[in-house]
Design a protein around this motif. Structure first.
Motif, mmCIF file in Angstrom:
data_model
loop_
_atom_site.group_PDB
_atom_site.id
_atom_site.type_symbol
_atom_site.label_atom_id
_atom_site.label_comp_id
_atom_site.label_asym_id
_atom_site.label_seq_id
_atom_site.Cartn_x
_atom_site.Cartn_y
_atom_site.Cartn_z
ATOM 1 N N PRO A 28 0.815 -1.223 0.000
ATOM 2 C CA PRO A 28 0.000 0.000 0.000
ATOM 3 C C PRO A 28 0.845 1.269 0.000
ATOM 4 C CG PRO A 28 -0.946 -1.621 1.485
ATOM 5 C CD PRO A 28 0.380 -2.176 1.028
ATOM 6 N N ASP A 29 1.948 1.259 0.737
ATOM 7 C CA ASP A 29 2.817 2.440 0.758
ATOM 8 C C ASP A 29 3.389 2.725 -0.620
ATOM 9 O OD1 ASP A 29 2.379 2.847 3.428
ATOM 10 O OD2 ASP A 29 4.290 1.972 4.095
ATOM 11 N N THR A 30 3.787 1.655 -1.336
ATOM 12 C CA THR A 30 4.327 1.837 -2.686
ATOM 13 C C THR A 30 3.260 2.375 -3.626
ATOM 14 O OG1 THR A 30 5.983 0.105 -2.400
ATOM 15 C CG2 THR A 30 5.347 0.630 -4.654
ATOM 16 N N LEU A 31 2.055 1.813 -3.545
ATOM 17 C CA LEU A 31 0.966 2.285 -4.398
ATOM 18 C C LEU A 31 0.629 3.737 -4.096
ATOM 19 C CD1 LEU A 31 -1.367 -0.860 -4.334
ATOM 20 C CD2 LEU A 31 0.172 -0.138 -6.166
ATOM 21 N N GLN A 32 0.660 4.102 -2.824
ATOM 22 C CA GLN A 32 0.381 5.491 -2.444
ATOM 23 C C GLN A 32 1.467 6.413 -3.000
ATOM 24 O OE1 GLN A 32 -2.442 6.382 -0.530
ATOM 25 N NE2 GLN A 32 -1.889 8.434 -1.206
ATOM 26 N N ARG A 33 2.736 6.002 -2.836
ATOM 27 C CA ARG A 33 3.861 6.823 -3.311
ATOM 28 C C ARG A 33 3.803 7.046 -4.820
ATOM 29 N NH1 ARG A 33 8.717 5.251 -5.433
ATOM 30 N NH2 ARG A 33 8.370 3.080 -4.827
ATOM 31 N N MET B 82 -3.290 4.713 -5.862
ATOM 32 C CA MET B 82 -4.389 4.421 -4.940
ATOM 33 C C MET B 82 -5.597 5.308 -5.235
ATOM 34 S SD MET B 82 -3.556 1.992 -2.746
ATOM 35 C CE MET B 82 -4.197 2.180 -1.089
ATOM 36 N N GLU B 83 -5.527 6.050 -6.313
ATOM 37 C CA GLU B 83 -6.626 6.940 -6.649
ATOM 38 C C GLU B 83 -7.795 6.136 -7.224
ATOM 39 O OE1 GLU B 83 -5.225 8.561 -10.980
ATOM 40 O OE2 GLU B 83 -4.098 9.276 -9.242
ATOM 41 N N PRO B 84 -8.993 6.715 -7.312
ATOM 42 C CA PRO B 84 -10.185 5.969 -7.742
ATOM 43 C C PRO B 84 -10.028 5.247 -9.083
ATOM 44 C CG PRO B 84 -10.833 8.070 -6.810
ATOM 45 C CD PRO B 84 -9.341 8.076 -6.853
ATOM 46 N N ALA B 85 -9.265 5.823 -10.001
ATOM 47 C CA ALA B 85 -9.128 5.200 -11.320
ATOM 48 C C ALA B 85 -8.528 3.805 -11.241
ATOM 49 C CB ALA B 85 -8.255 6.085 -12.221
ATOM 50 N N PHE B 86 -7.797 3.512 -10.150
ATOM 51 C CA PHE B 86 -7.128 2.219 -10.042
ATOM 52 C C PHE B 86 -7.768 1.298 -9.005
ATOM 53 C CE2 PHE B 86 -3.906 5.031 -11.824
ATOM 54 C CZ PHE B 86 -3.511 4.288 -12.927
ATOM 55 N N ASN B 87 -8.910 1.703 -8.450
ATOM 56 C CA ASN B 87 -9.537 0.888 -7.415
ATOM 57 C C ASN B 87 -9.824 -0.523 -7.903
ATOM 58 O OD1 ASN B 87 -9.426 2.963 -5.599
ATOM 59 N ND2 ASN B 87 -11.579 3.554 -5.764
ATOM 60 N N ALA B 88 -10.395 -0.632 -9.099
ATOM 61 C CA ALA B 88 -10.733 -1.953 -9.638
ATOM 62 C C ALA B 88 -9.468 -2.755 -9.943
ATOM 63 C CB ALA B 88 -11.584 -1.809 -10.900
#
Length: 589
Positions: free
Chosen positions: A568-573, A577-583
């Motif tokens: 999760p930290d890597t995805l946030q960095r 983690m924004e809505p476009a990538f939720n799926a």
């Protein structure tokens, strides 16, 4: 709008015939610059999970970079991507030549194609005028006839054409997309995706000047390349690739007999030096490049004609269909290269698949009953040409080989899968990781599989992002300066690395979503056996060593060591983690 871009992605739905412009912001371009990043963005956000690669919902993406189309050496590159019909995972290939630069000069940063046309179709891009045209009269034709016909129809001999050959039409799983007849997006079967959409070609004409922030920097760099040719690029300029094969022979890691052997005495009869001495008509180049590393082979002898418009065999092809198959008939090799280009097939996967079948036949695991009476053997140039044609048209045993070596082995069984040299279903390029540390670290973790221009080094990813040639000796500080000169951004080397990390992580997410796991990040059985001949015959690459290097790569990327999932930290960095990538990330973290 940032410089280096037009702010426009061309969207095409072949099922409906709709064509529209997608406008993108400066912020979007700075995050998804080009190449793998742009491709991964659309694959993650628009391709439904688990679909077949030949489903009309698959996207076929042509992506440039901020440097593509700027008039200086190395700026003729573009990438193509889709879900791969060969691997079922992230599919991407790069190509040089003129087509990518022409697309950029036509005012477009990329193309995203979806759907399937009701009949054979080609796309005509004349800057802002874009239309779909009937290609029924082109279907079934080889690449040079198609290029000639399209240019005649459009009345412009400077139109650049990217297209599929009969192999793409027949859904050969390693079919390629050819542009300029001798430049190809060769790996992962993207030509078959194009064929599944009934899209025969994309013709482009552009006369615009790509906007850049500092044209002087590109002029200065172009002068540096030409003035330092002898010390930096002379070998490429004289021979193209393949001149160093004798070095691989002496070191013992030439690709021979389906990666079994590391030496083969006749190598000097077929390498780039031999080709230049006998058959090179002239050396040619890509868009705006003074290095001119492309062979143009001309042969008219022994009832064989090879046309220079199809180029000539470079290193990967020489490895795959010559040393790997132990063929020393140079005329047959050059003709086979021409056939691969006009029929539209990846020489690496084609040669590797034939090599796998020949070894299995030699071992009695494949019989004449399987091959329809064809006697498979190494060292036969005439058989090679017959098999290339049979594969392209899916005739006889060629229909099985057209599936690629891993799929073919799984259909046959009998232990034949042990002799497939692949990663993630993509046949390995012609560099042996048992001898080359860079390839040992590269192949297991590259998102596309056994591709030598893959993910292990940030250097290759940086060039993919920028739209810049891998061969030219531009060091990273200069690449940063070129990116700044193109875009006007205050980009740093750290930001460039972060861009490459983002692209690799997005490609990883796509593969994880499609069912790939840590168990796929490995080398095949053959590569854990010692090379049979030469000075490396007493060395063995262990599975534990590869596992440790794969886990080290995970740590470098910020993925979990246990399973290679981005944290999760890597995805946030990385802004994933924004809505476009939720799926895209659902269920993965």
């Amino acid at each position: 709008m940032s410089l280096g871009y037009w702010g426009k992605i061309l969207r095409v739905d072949l099922s409906t015939g709709n064509i529209w412009t997608e406008h993108r912001s400066d912020e979007w371009y700075r995050r998804y610059v080009g190449g793998r990043l742009m491709i991964a963005y659309y694959l993650l956000n628009e391709v439904p999970k688990g679909i077949d690669a030949f489903d009309p919902a698959n996207r076929l993406i042509f992506a440039t970079g901020p440097i593509t189309g700027v008039p200086f050496p190395g700026a003729g590159r573009h990438s193509v991507g889709a879900k791969s019909p060969l691997t079922g995972g992230f599919g991407e290939a790069e190509a040089g030549g003129f087509w990518g630069a022409e697309l950029k000069k036509a005012g477009w940063d990329g193309i995203v194609v979806t759907g399937k046309a009701a009949k054979p179709t080609y796309l005509w891009i004349n800057e802002d005028k874009v239309e779909l045209r009937d290609a029924s009269h082109l279907w079934g034709k080889v690449t040079d006839l198609v290029e000639d016909a399209i240019r005649a129809e459009l009345g412009d001999k400077l139109v650049r054409v990217a297209q599929i050959g009969p192999a793409g039409e027949n859904l050969v799983r390693f079919a390629l997309i050819a542009n300029d007849l001798n430049e190809v997006a060769g790996r992962t079967g993207l030509g078959a995706v194009m064929g599944s959409k009934n899209l025969k070609a994309i013709a482009v004409r552009g006369k615009k000047k790509v906007p850049v922030a500092d044209s002087k920097k590109f002029l200065e760099t172009a002068k540096w390349v030409s003035s330092t040719m002898d010390e930096n690029h002379r070998n490429l300029h004289e021979y193209g690739t393949g001149a160093a094969m004798i070095g691989k022979q002496l070191e013992g890691h030439l690709i021979v007999h389906n990666f079994r052997d590391g030496q083969w005495a006749p190598v000097t009869k077929i390498d780039a030096i031999a080709i230049k001495n006998q058959f090179v008509d002239y050396m040619d180049g890509c868009y705006a490049c003074s290095v001119r590393c492309k062979k143009r082979v001309k042969i008219e002898q022994n009832k064989t004609k090879v046309d220079p418009k199809f180029g000539g065999p470079e290193y990967e092809t020489l490895g795959a269909i010559a040393t790997n198959l132990e063929i020393d008939d140079l005329i047959a090799i050059c003709k086979a290269n021409e056939m691969l280009n006009y029929l539209g097939m990846d020489s690496i996967s084609c040669g590797a698949t034939i090599g796998w079948a020949a070894e299995c036949y030699e071992l009695g695991l494949i019989s004449k009953e399987d091959t329809g009476g064809v006697e498979l053997r190494f060292g036969d140039g005439q058989l090679l040409m017959q098999l290339i044609e049979d594969i392209a048209y899916r005739r006889g045993f060629g229909d099985l080989l057209a599936e690629g070596s891993l799929r073919a082995a799984r259909k046959i069984g009998r232990g034949t899968e042990d002799y497939v040299v692949h990663v993630k279903g993509l046949e390995l390029a012609m560099h042996d990781p048992r001898a080359m540390e860079g390839m040992r670290r590269n192949y297991p973790v590259t998102p596309t599989g056994g591709d030598h221009t893959g993910a292990a080094t940030i250097r290759t990813s940086n060039r993919n992002t920028a739209g810049l040639c891998q061969f030219l000796r531009y060091e990273e500080p200069l690449l940063v300066e070129l990116m700044r000169a193109a875009t006007g951004w205050d980009i740093t080397l750290d930001e460039l690395k972060e861009l490459s990390d983002r692209g690799l992580t997005m490609a990883r997410l796509f593969n994880l979503r499609e069912g790939f796991t840590k168990s796929d990040d490995r080398l095949p059985k053959r590569l854990h056996e010692p090379i049979r001949k030469g000075p490396l015959s007493n060395k063995r690459l262990t599975e534990e060593q590869i596992r440790q290097e794969v886990e080290e790569y995970y740590r470098e990327r910020g993925w979990t060591v246990e399973d290679g999932v981005p944290t999760p930290d890597t995805l946030q960095r990385l802004g994933l983690m924004e809505p476009a990538f939720n799926a895209a990330v659902a269920g993965l973290i």
